[in-house]
Design a protein around this motif. Sequence first.
Motif, PDB file in Angstrom:
ATOM      1  N   UNK A  65       0.746  -1.121   0.074  1.00  0.00           N
ATOM      2  CA  UNK A  65      -0.106   0.028   0.199  1.00  0.00           C
ATOM      3  C   UNK A  65       0.756   1.269   0.098  1.00  0.00           C
ATOM      4  N   UNK A  66       1.939   1.373   0.662  1.00  0.00           N
ATOM      5  CA  UNK A  66       2.788   2.474   0.790  1.00  0.00           C
ATOM      6  C   UNK A  66       3.193   2.752  -0.494  1.00  0.00           C
ATOM      7  N   UNK A  67       3.665   1.857  -1.316  1.00  0.00           N
ATOM      8  CA  UNK A  67       4.109   2.200  -2.763  1.00  0.00           C
ATOM      9  C   UNK A  67       2.948   2.851  -3.730  1.00  0.00           C
ATOM     10  N   UNK A  68       1.715   2.287  -3.308  1.00  0.00           N
ATOM     11  CA  UNK A  68       0.544   2.844  -4.075  1.00  0.00           C
ATOM     12  C   UNK A  68       0.459   4.458  -3.701  1.00  0.00           C
ATOM     13  N   UNK A  69       0.490   4.675  -2.647  1.00  0.00           N
ATOM     14  CA  UNK A  69       0.434   6.250  -2.102  1.00  0.00           C
ATOM     15  C   UNK A  69       1.801   6.927  -2.361  1.00  0.00           C
ATOM     16  N   UNK A  70       2.810   6.482  -3.060  1.00  0.00           N
ATOM     17  CA  UNK A  70       3.936   6.805  -3.308  1.00  0.00           C
ATOM     18  C   UNK A  70       4.719   7.486  -2.157  1.00  0.00           C
ATOM     19  N   UNK A  71       4.740   6.727  -1.025  1.00  0.00           N
ATOM     20  CA  UNK A  71       5.399   6.942   0.073  1.00  0.00           C
ATOM     21  C   UNK A  71       6.775   7.045   0.049  1.00  0.00           C
ATOM     22  N   UNK A  82       0.101   9.061   4.510  1.00  0.00           N
ATOM     23  CA  UNK A  82      -0.893   8.622   5.475  1.00  0.00           C
ATOM     24  C   UNK A  82      -2.203   8.927   4.751  1.00  0.00           C
ATOM     25  N   UNK A  83      -2.302  10.534   4.436  1.00  0.00           N
ATOM     26  CA  UNK A  83      -3.476  10.820   4.017  1.00  0.00           C
ATOM     27  C   UNK A  83      -3.739  10.272   2.792  1.00  0.00           C
ATOM     28  N   UNK A  84      -2.937  10.027   1.781  1.00  0.00           N
ATOM     29  CA  UNK A  84      -3.387   9.386   0.638  1.00  0.00           C
ATOM     30  C   UNK A  84      -3.708   8.037   0.664  1.00  0.00           C
ATOM     31  N   UNK A  85      -3.169   7.388   1.726  1.00  0.00           N
ATOM     32  CA  UNK A  85      -3.615   5.870   1.954  1.00  0.00           C
ATOM     33  C   UNK A  85      -5.032   5.946   2.737  1.00  0.00           C
ATOM     34  N   UNK A  86      -5.351   6.737   3.530  1.00  0.00           N
ATOM     35  CA  UNK A  86      -6.590   7.005   4.168  1.00  0.00           C
ATOM     36  C   UNK A  86      -7.733   7.341   3.015  1.00  0.00           C
ATOM     37  N   UNK A  87      -7.364   8.103   1.972  1.00  0.00           N
ATOM     38  CA  UNK A  87      -8.202   8.446   0.784  1.00  0.00           C
ATOM     39  C   UNK A  87      -8.431   7.532  -0.060  1.00  0.00           C
ATOM     40  N   UNK A  88      -7.495   6.617  -0.218  1.00  0.00           N
ATOM     41  CA  UNK A  88      -7.626   5.247  -0.975  1.00  0.00           C
ATOM     42  C   UNK A  88      -8.502   4.344  -0.391  1.00  0.00           C
ATOM     43  N   UNK A  89      -8.257   4.134   0.978  1.00  0.00           N
ATOM     44  CA  UNK A  89      -9.258   3.131   1.656  1.00  0.00           C
ATOM     45  C   UNK A  89     -10.687   3.719   1.778  1.00  0.00           C
ATOM     46  N   UNK A  90     -10.787   5.009   2.082  1.00  0.00           N
ATOM     47  CA  UNK A  90     -12.079   5.657   2.071  1.00  0.00           C
ATOM     48  C   UNK A  90     -12.935   5.424   1.010  1.00  0.00           C
ATOM     49  N   UNK A  91     -12.491   5.786  -0.018  1.00  0.00           N
ATOM     50  CA  UNK A  91     -13.156   5.695  -1.423  1.00  0.00           C
ATOM     51  C   UNK A  91     -13.349   4.517  -1.890  1.00  0.00           C
ATOM     52  N   UNK A 407     -11.422  12.868   9.163  1.00  0.00           N
ATOM     53  CA  UNK A 407     -11.542  13.863   8.128  1.00  0.00           C
ATOM     54  C   UNK A 407     -12.167  15.005   9.151  1.00  0.00           C
ATOM     55  N   UNK A 408     -13.110  14.852  10.047  1.00  0.00           N
ATOM     56  CA  UNK A 408     -13.665  15.793  10.689  1.00  0.00           C
ATOM     57  C   UNK A 408     -12.679  16.294  11.769  1.00  0.00           C
ATOM     58  N   UNK A 409     -11.843  15.607  12.387  1.00  0.00           N
ATOM     59  CA  UNK A 409     -10.775  16.026  13.497  1.00  0.00           C
ATOM     60  C   UNK A 409      -9.668  17.202  12.626  1.00  0.00           C
ATOM     61  N   UNK A 410      -9.563  16.468  11.288  1.00  0.00           N
ATOM     62  CA  UNK A 410      -8.434  17.354  10.755  1.00  0.00           C
ATOM     63  C   UNK A 410      -8.905  18.893  10.069  1.00  0.00           C
ATOM     64  N   UNK A 417      -2.290  24.622  11.182  1.00  0.00           N
ATOM     65  CA  UNK A 417      -0.998  23.829  10.841  1.00  0.00           C
ATOM     66  C   UNK A 417      -1.348  22.086  10.735  1.00  0.00           C
ATOM     67  N   UNK A 418      -2.685  22.032  11.029  1.00  0.00           N
ATOM     68  CA  UNK A 418      -3.072  20.746  11.029  1.00  0.00           C
ATOM     69  C   UNK A 418      -2.846  19.797  12.266  1.00  0.00           C
ATOM     70  N   UNK A 419      -2.525  20.441  13.317  1.00  0.00           N
ATOM     71  CA  UNK A 419      -2.289  20.000  14.727  1.00  0.00           C
ATOM     72  C   UNK A 419      -3.600  19.795  15.340  1.00  0.00           C
ATOM     73  N   UNK A 420      -3.903  18.534  15.856  1.00  0.00           N
ATOM     74  CA  UNK A 420      -5.122  18.266  16.682  1.00  0.00           C
ATOM     75  C   UNK A 420      -5.100  19.330  17.826  1.00  0.00           C
ATOM     76  N   UNK A 421      -6.323  19.640  18.192  1.00  0.00           N
ATOM     77  CA  UNK A 421      -6.449  20.374  19.213  1.00  0.00           C
ATOM     78  C   UNK A 421      -6.098  19.650  20.506  1.00  0.00           C
TER      79      UNK A 421
END
Length: 547
Positions: A65-71, A82-91, A407-410, A417-421
């Motif tokens: 999976x890491x190769x498919x997301x060009x990690x 990780x965002x790319x992998x999450x997007x692939x899995x979600x869709x 996605x809602x947390x982000x 800067x994308x850091x969680x509260x």
Amino acid sequence: MANNIWAIPLQTTNFNIIVALLGGFISLFGLVSYLVKERYYLSEAFIALAIGVAFGPNGANFIRPNDYAQCDKANVSGIDCQDDLNSITLNFSRLVLGVQLVLAGVQLPSKYLLKEWRSISLLLGPGMTCMWLATSVLVWALAGQPPFLHALAVGACVTPTDPVLSAVIVKGKFADHNIPKELQSLIIAESGANDGLGYPFLFFALYLIKYIGSGATSGGAGEAMGLWFAFTWGYTILLSVLYGAVVGWIGKELLHWAEERNYVDRESFLVFAVSLALFVLGTCGLIGTDDVLACFIAGNTFTWDDWFRLETMDDSLQPTIDKLLNVTIFLWYGAFIPWTLFHENSVMASWKLVLLGLSVLVLRRLPWVFAMHKWIPQIEEVKQALFVGFFGPIGVSAVFYIFVSLEFIEEHLSDEDGNPRGDVMKLGETIRVVVWFLVVCSIVVHGLSIPVGKLGYLAPRTLSRAVSESLSEDLRAQRQRRHSVIKSCLGILGIGKEEPRERSPPHGSITITSARPIQVTSAARIDTSGAGTPRSEREIRFPDDVI
């Protein structure tokens, strides 16, 4: 130069490897699919997950999976990867759920949601609420007592029952022999409808975390509830129901019109439901509403008059597409699941995860379905209530809600800067660890429960039969030994000797018996002319020299 010319040009690209692996697995599994599914009752989801683990990064590393997301690219950070992998899995999960739910809606009888609204309402209302609260309490108790709102968000992800894994108990020989048709339809309807209805439970917790959590800077409970009613219930749920119903009805009418005029060929007719699922997924995604619920409503409305369901009842195209998607998604899950997080996380120890998994499988659904089964006509017996209560699998829909939550947390609970509260630093990790582990537990336990249950049912009977046969043989042998000993003792004492038998008459002689005297006359032959007279009244004549 010659060596370069004659060298074998291996092209070990990711595409070649994954296509070869997928095709090989589906082909080999197909050769024994009847044996595996109809004899041993093994779930194809469980087998596909195991193959994904074996050939994923934690095994042979053929599925990467890491190769498919060009990690591996230097200019891509770990977070972006990780965002790319999450997007692939979600869709990918959205695609499988959408097709599965449209097909689930098509399988239901005519006007089923309207006719059986009482039973469905019980399972979707009190049933889902109790499942949500029970799971949230277990997560809160075993995860070190995080804020209860966080536990509510985690519990909401696993509240819906999964339609993909539910197919194990509503299709095939086991379902035909053990589950009434009415109960099969109820399970399909519940698993299809409650997937989309996980949104209210999830966003109830997320909105409260945003506006009244310890890190909230504005708003309050009023604003949270206003958004929950207006956006979640109004825009996400009601609009999805209306949109799915309209699209399904228009699709049905258009297909009727084209089929009556012979404009549509058989292949396009059969694949129409799948293409409808893709259309609903894409358009609902564009407007940001609940595509999962809309797909189920569209499928059920599409076959509201039972026409399409009856026309395609004996066709295998839709189940074939469904099977290909299911096998592929669980292969991907086996390779993608963050296995290392189960023992290397800051949320829960491994033994607590195991305890949570067992507790959720027993207490999440079973007590509430059992308590309500007397008011659900389709559940006629206690054993059916136990069966339906236990089989509430957690699968693709839970994975879908993982990424909706992240996605809602982000977007809403993080800084620029994308850091969680500060108060939600561990919320994303908790959701990932707990929900993924519960998905694995459900796939394994529900995938093996039927064969294990069959083994547990047959083993005592087989053992009892073997023991009874062995005991019968022992008793027979003892009886024979006892008889021979008694006979020997009687022979020694001279008791019970047989009397000499009368000598049997010579071969060819005639023994005559009669209930009354027989007249014997002097004649040269035996009179057999009276064949119709009783034997006791016939004359038997002998020559004079014999008398």
